[in-house]
Design an enzyme around this catalytic site. Sequence first.
Site, PDB file in Angstrom:
ATOM      1  N   ASP A 121      29.427  38.079  27.498  1.00  0.00           N
ATOM      2  CA  ASP A 121      28.301  37.713  28.354  1.00  0.00           C
ATOM      3  C   ASP A 121      27.088  38.563  28.005  1.00  0.00           C
ATOM      4  OD1 ASP A 121      30.173  36.215  29.494  1.00  0.00           O
ATOM      5  OD2 ASP A 121      30.073  37.120  31.492  1.00  0.00           O
ATOM      6  N   TYR A 122      27.366  39.798  27.653  1.00  0.00           N
ATOM      7  CA  TYR A 122      26.270  40.703  27.342  1.00  0.00           C
ATOM      8  C   TYR A 122      25.476  40.213  26.138  1.00  0.00           C
ATOM      9  CZ  TYR A 122      23.808  44.774  25.620  1.00  0.00           C
ATOM     10  OH  TYR A 122      22.847  45.607  25.150  1.00  0.00           O
ATOM     11  N   PHE A 173      25.385  37.275  25.006  1.00  0.00           N
ATOM     12  CA  PHE A 173      24.727  36.035  25.395  1.00  0.00           C
ATOM     13  C   PHE A 173      23.417  36.334  26.127  1.00  0.00           C
ATOM     14  CE2 PHE A 173      23.712  32.521  28.181  1.00  0.00           C
ATOM     15  CZ  PHE A 173      23.944  31.401  27.380  1.00  0.00           C
ATOM     16  N   SER A 180      32.795   0.528  42.576  1.00  0.00           N
ATOM     17  CA  SER A 180      33.816   1.322  43.262  1.00  0.00           C
ATOM     18  C   SER A 180      35.145   1.078  42.577  1.00  0.00           C
ATOM     19  CB  SER A 180      33.973   0.864  44.701  1.00  0.00           C
ATOM     20  OG  SER A 180      32.905   1.241  45.463  1.00  0.00           O
ATOM     21  N   LEU A 181      36.182   1.668  43.118  1.00  0.00           N
ATOM     22  CA  LEU A 181      37.527   1.395  42.634  1.00  0.00           C
ATOM     23  C   LEU A 181      38.344   0.861  43.802  1.00  0.00           C
ATOM     24  CD1 LEU A 181      38.268   4.661  40.634  1.00  0.00           C
ATOM     25  CD2 LEU A 181      38.056   2.365  39.668  1.00  0.00           C
ATOM     26  N   GLU A 207      44.356   8.933  34.644  1.00  0.00           N
ATOM     27  CA  GLU A 207      43.474  10.090  34.821  1.00  0.00           C
ATOM     28  C   GLU A 207      43.606  10.605  36.238  1.00  0.00           C
ATOM     29  OE1 GLU A 207      39.520   8.615  34.026  1.00  0.00           O
ATOM     30  OE2 GLU A 207      40.268   7.685  32.202  1.00  0.00           O
ATOM     31  N   LYS A 239      41.955  11.639  39.741  1.00  0.00           N
ATOM     32  CA  LYS A 239      40.738  11.227  40.440  1.00  0.00           C
ATOM     33  C   LYS A 239      40.099  12.488  41.014  1.00  0.00           C
ATOM     34  CE  LYS A 239      39.079   7.530  43.442  1.00  0.00           C
ATOM     35  NZ  LYS A 239      38.313   8.165  44.513  1.00  0.00           N
ATOM     36  N   ASP A 293      37.522  14.780  42.970  1.00  0.00           N
ATOM     37  CA  ASP A 293      36.855  14.532  44.245  1.00  0.00           C
ATOM     38  C   ASP A 293      35.525  15.282  44.312  1.00  0.00           C
ATOM     39  OD1 ASP A 293      36.638  13.319  46.630  1.00  0.00           O
ATOM     40  OD2 ASP A 293      38.064  14.600  47.692  1.00  0.00           O
ATOM     41  N   TYR A 335      34.449  10.805  32.610  1.00  0.00           N
ATOM     42  CA  TYR A 335      35.599   9.917  32.488  1.00  0.00           C
ATOM     43  C   TYR A 335      35.297   8.536  31.944  1.00  0.00           C
ATOM     44  CZ  TYR A 335      33.846   8.835  37.159  1.00  0.00           C
ATOM     45  OH  TYR A 335      33.051   8.535  38.214  1.00  0.00           O
ATOM     46  N   LYS A 375      45.892   6.593  45.647  1.00  0.00           N
ATOM     47  CA  LYS A 375      45.523   7.753  46.475  1.00  0.00           C
ATOM     48  C   LYS A 375      46.766   8.552  46.834  1.00  0.00           C
ATOM     49  CE  LYS A 375      41.036   7.287  47.338  1.00  0.00           C
ATOM     50  NZ  LYS A 375      40.165   7.506  48.430  1.00  0.00           N
ATOM     51  N   CYS A 387      30.274  32.136  77.916  1.00  0.00           N
ATOM     52  CA  CYS A 387      30.957  32.927  76.900  1.00  0.00           C
ATOM     53  C   CYS A 387      32.310  33.402  77.428  1.00  0.00           C
ATOM     54  CB  CYS A 387      30.096  34.128  76.519  1.00  0.00           C
ATOM     55  SG  CYS A 387      30.916  35.231  75.356  1.00  0.00           S
ATOM     56  N   CYS A 402      31.949  37.393  77.860  1.00  0.00           N
ATOM     57  CA  CYS A 402      30.999  38.099  78.727  1.00  0.00           C
ATOM     58  C   CYS A 402      30.432  37.189  79.814  1.00  0.00           C
ATOM     59  CB  CYS A 402      29.868  38.697  77.893  1.00  0.00           C
ATOM     60  SG  CYS A 402      28.723  37.455  77.268  1.00  0.00           S
ATOM     61  N   CYS A 436      26.478  32.571  72.098  1.00  0.00           N
ATOM     62  CA  CYS A 436      26.339  33.436  73.251  1.00  0.00           C
ATOM     63  C   CYS A 436      25.094  34.281  73.001  1.00  0.00           C
ATOM     64  CB  CYS A 436      27.565  34.336  73.403  1.00  0.00           C
ATOM     65  SG  CYS A 436      27.252  35.668  74.580  1.00  0.00           S
ATOM     66  N   CYS A 443      27.601  41.578  74.909  1.00  0.00           N
ATOM     67  CA  CYS A 443      28.786  40.758  74.685  1.00  0.00           C
ATOM     68  C   CYS A 443      29.739  41.536  73.778  1.00  0.00           C
ATOM     69  CB  CYS A 443      28.370  39.439  74.045  1.00  0.00           C
ATOM     70  SG  CYS A 443      29.744  38.332  73.757  1.00  0.00           S
TER      71      CYS A 443
HETATM   72  P1  AMP Z   1      35.673   5.133  45.579  1.00  0.00           P
HETATM   73  O1  AMP Z   1      34.544   6.073  45.871  1.00  0.00           O
HETATM   74  O2  AMP Z   1      36.885   5.362  46.438  1.00  0.00           O
HETATM   75  O3  AMP Z   1      35.252   3.714  45.448  1.00  0.00           O
HETATM   76  O4  AMP Z   1      36.205   5.572  44.148  1.00  0.00           O
HETATM   77  C1  AMP Z   1      35.399   5.399  43.029  1.00  0.00           C
HETATM   78  C2  AMP Z   1      34.872   6.716  42.602  1.00  0.00           C
HETATM   79  O5  AMP Z   1      35.919   7.559  42.150  1.00  0.00           O
HETATM   80  C3  AMP Z   1      33.974   6.616  41.430  1.00  0.00           C
HETATM   81  O6  AMP Z   1      32.659   6.305  41.822  1.00  0.00           O
HETATM   82  C4  AMP Z   1      34.049   7.973  40.839  1.00  0.00           C
HETATM   83  O7  AMP Z   1      32.996   8.763  41.352  1.00  0.00           O
HETATM   84  C5  AMP Z   1      35.345   8.555  41.359  1.00  0.00           C
HETATM   85  N1  AMP Z   1      36.259   9.001  40.306  1.00  0.00           N
HETATM   86  C6  AMP Z   1      36.861  10.204  40.279  1.00  0.00           C
HETATM   87  N2  AMP Z   1      37.648  10.339  39.207  1.00  0.00           N
HETATM   88  C7  AMP Z   1      37.529   9.204  38.503  1.00  0.00           C
HETATM   89  C8  AMP Z   1      38.106   8.746  37.277  1.00  0.00           C
HETATM   90  N3  AMP Z   1      38.971   9.494  36.575  1.00  0.00           N
HETATM   91  N4  AMP Z   1      37.757   7.518  36.848  1.00  0.00           N
HETATM   92  C9  AMP Z   1      36.907   6.738  37.568  1.00  0.00           C
HETATM   93  N5  AMP Z   1      36.339   7.120  38.726  1.00  0.00           N
HETATM   94  C10 AMP Z   1      36.650   8.339  39.206  1.00  0.00           C
HETATM   95 ZN    ZN Z   2      29.215  36.659  75.124  1.00  0.00          ZN
END
Ligand code: AMP
Ligand code: ZN
Length: 667
Positions: free
Chosen positions: A31-32, A34, A80-81, A111, A113, A115, A222, A309, A403, A406, A421, A427
């Site tokens: 890091d240094y 860098f 969406s999925l 893959e 998923k 979050d 992805y 899920k 509270c 107190c 509070c 307190c």
């Molecule tokens: P949902 O929000 O339930 O409709 O799920 C779709 C979202 O899952 C997508 O918009 C992505 O943001 C997310 N996601 C997370 N991992 C993946 C993955 N490996 N492939 C595709 N989508 C993914």
């Molecule tokens: Zn208090």
Amino acid sequence: MDVLNKIQSLREELNLHNYNYYVLDNPTISDYEFDIKLKELHDLEAKHPEYFDENSPTQRVGGAVTKNFETIKHEYRMYSLDNSYSKEDLLDWENRAQKILGNVVLQYTCELKYDGASISITYENGKLKRALTRGDGFQGDDVTNNIKTIKAVPIKLKGDFPQKFEIRGEIILPFAGFEKMNQELIEIGETPYANPRNTASGSLKLQDSAEVAKRPLDCLLYSLVGSNLPILSHYEGLEKARQWGFKVPTQSKLVNSMDEVFEFIEYWDKHRHEMPYETDGVVIKINDLHLQEELGYTAKSPRWAIAYKFKAEQVSTRLNSISYQVGRTGAITPVANLEPVQLAGTVVKRASLHNADQIEKLDIRIGDEVFVEKGGEIIPKIIGVDFSQRTPSSEITKYITNCPECDTELIRKEGEAQHYCPNYYDCPPQIIGRIQHFITRKAMDIEGLGGETVALLYNNGLATNYADLYELKKDEIVVLERMADKSAENLLAGIEKSKQIPFDRVLYALGIRYVGETVAKKLAKHYKSIENLKNASLEELITVDEIGVKIAQSVIEFFENQNNLAIIDRLKSYGVQLELDEQESTVVSAILNGKTIVVSGVFEKFSRDDLKKAIEDNGGKVGSSISSKTDYVVAGANMGPAKLDKASQLNIPIISEDDFIKMIQND
Ligand code: AMP
Ligand code: ZN
């Protein structure tokens, strides 16, 4: 080499090191080194504004402020999925696809998923052009400035990338970074964030990109989108993207049957907690891009992909009672006391109820069977009530109005979820909490005095504020529970010693709301004494680096209070440091935040203690011995050969006193 060449080669080199560090997780320089190179580039760019490049690695620290994010139409819709929750759901999905395709041999990419918040990034000629949030799928917000600060996102690509394409992925906040951010909030008395996902998506919409740069966000990619891409299958796309410099998780797997899909799911259902970030399922995609095209989309989602899920680990148990905790700042937190129950490997007895709104929204009542879930949060939460089991005699929960400690009437400020509070001075948990904060290691570091003893002192009427500590007498404290002669002496010695603690830490110890360690350092450095700080106006305060209105107001409020002023006068009369010792006031910064530095040998410009102090003043930690956790060794004359060996074995950079001085002046 001329200046432009030098600038360009530094940029390339630094991009490569960012890639090694943030994408491959495999840094090849310290890091240094860098930091030194980054500073060199920074200085050259400052001298030669004509060579400015918005894609320079120096721009990763952010700075651009976006007041309103522009909404832009997605060139390719972000779908969406569909979700599935069982093997049957998945087999149904496979059958539907096979019906359309006419029973062909299928391969699948599995893959995790991730979050977080989805993102679509466009690259043109190998350069990051634009990043959009998903929005409603048809159009999203332009968050390019913020995305550029995330170092796992390449700004320039390598290899044989297509001239133009989009790549899609998820912006996430790994657990470790999330916990660290919360730790810092707790330290300054603010409410911690609820979970990594919301914090990640909230981060994308921060107006100040420099703030985003400070957050330890990551970007996992992805999928490639575009026309005429040089790939025939999804999996190939992942591999290519990885070659171009993107962070594509290696857990993704190409499989040949639904049985293997199930294996993948079963494996990750068990092992997902070992990942450094939150995952909430598996995404299964039909691998062949021609088949994908044949399958096409429903109104909302692709037919060629489906999410499975994971079941959130969830149990139901009885809510026995609700207690209300009062924090150091007076904030009230309702806590559920549960019938103990096994959940995700631990026994859960308590869960957070957050605030009054949450209790009301879920209609949680004492005696209810409640569903408890452990998600990304560290503390389990109650997600609902099993109404089928509610007894007719149950009563609506009435949030406390006073509270619990107190009995003062609670207040709730406009727009805030938490009750407070307001009885700052009388307190008990607030008083005890403030004294406990005062004595902590980063504040006055009073040895021989622990949190429990503080409560004991308070309960026996011996200390009702931190100034009282300095008037304690031995004969008063030896009579306390578990307080032997020796421990009473240690306690008094510890208090005496704290009079040497420098002003910036005293300022932090005072417990002014929003004045954490770093802010206290800045204020101490700027104002040099409590007198000056006390006389500062709001307008003046906000001109100090990193001090915003919220902090400034809190400082003003603190000094407007007569009680506080009296306590400060008393501290002064006992000899507590309320001004900066000019000799000591060297450089103060946060430049060494998170770094552990070991000091070895004899020095010319510093005494060993001063050197250690300089490390701490700049946010670093002084390590006692060399280990894999050490970031640098500052070596003076006569560094021991054993230490030298150890450092080189572990590949820890050894720097000189002068290197060190350069490093802390790197601002
Ligand atoms: P949902 O929000 O339930 O409709 O799920 C779709 C979202 O899952 C997508 O918009 C992505 O943001 C997310 N996601 C997370 N991992 C993946 C993955 N490996 N492939 C595709 N989508 C993914
Ligand atoms: Zn208090």
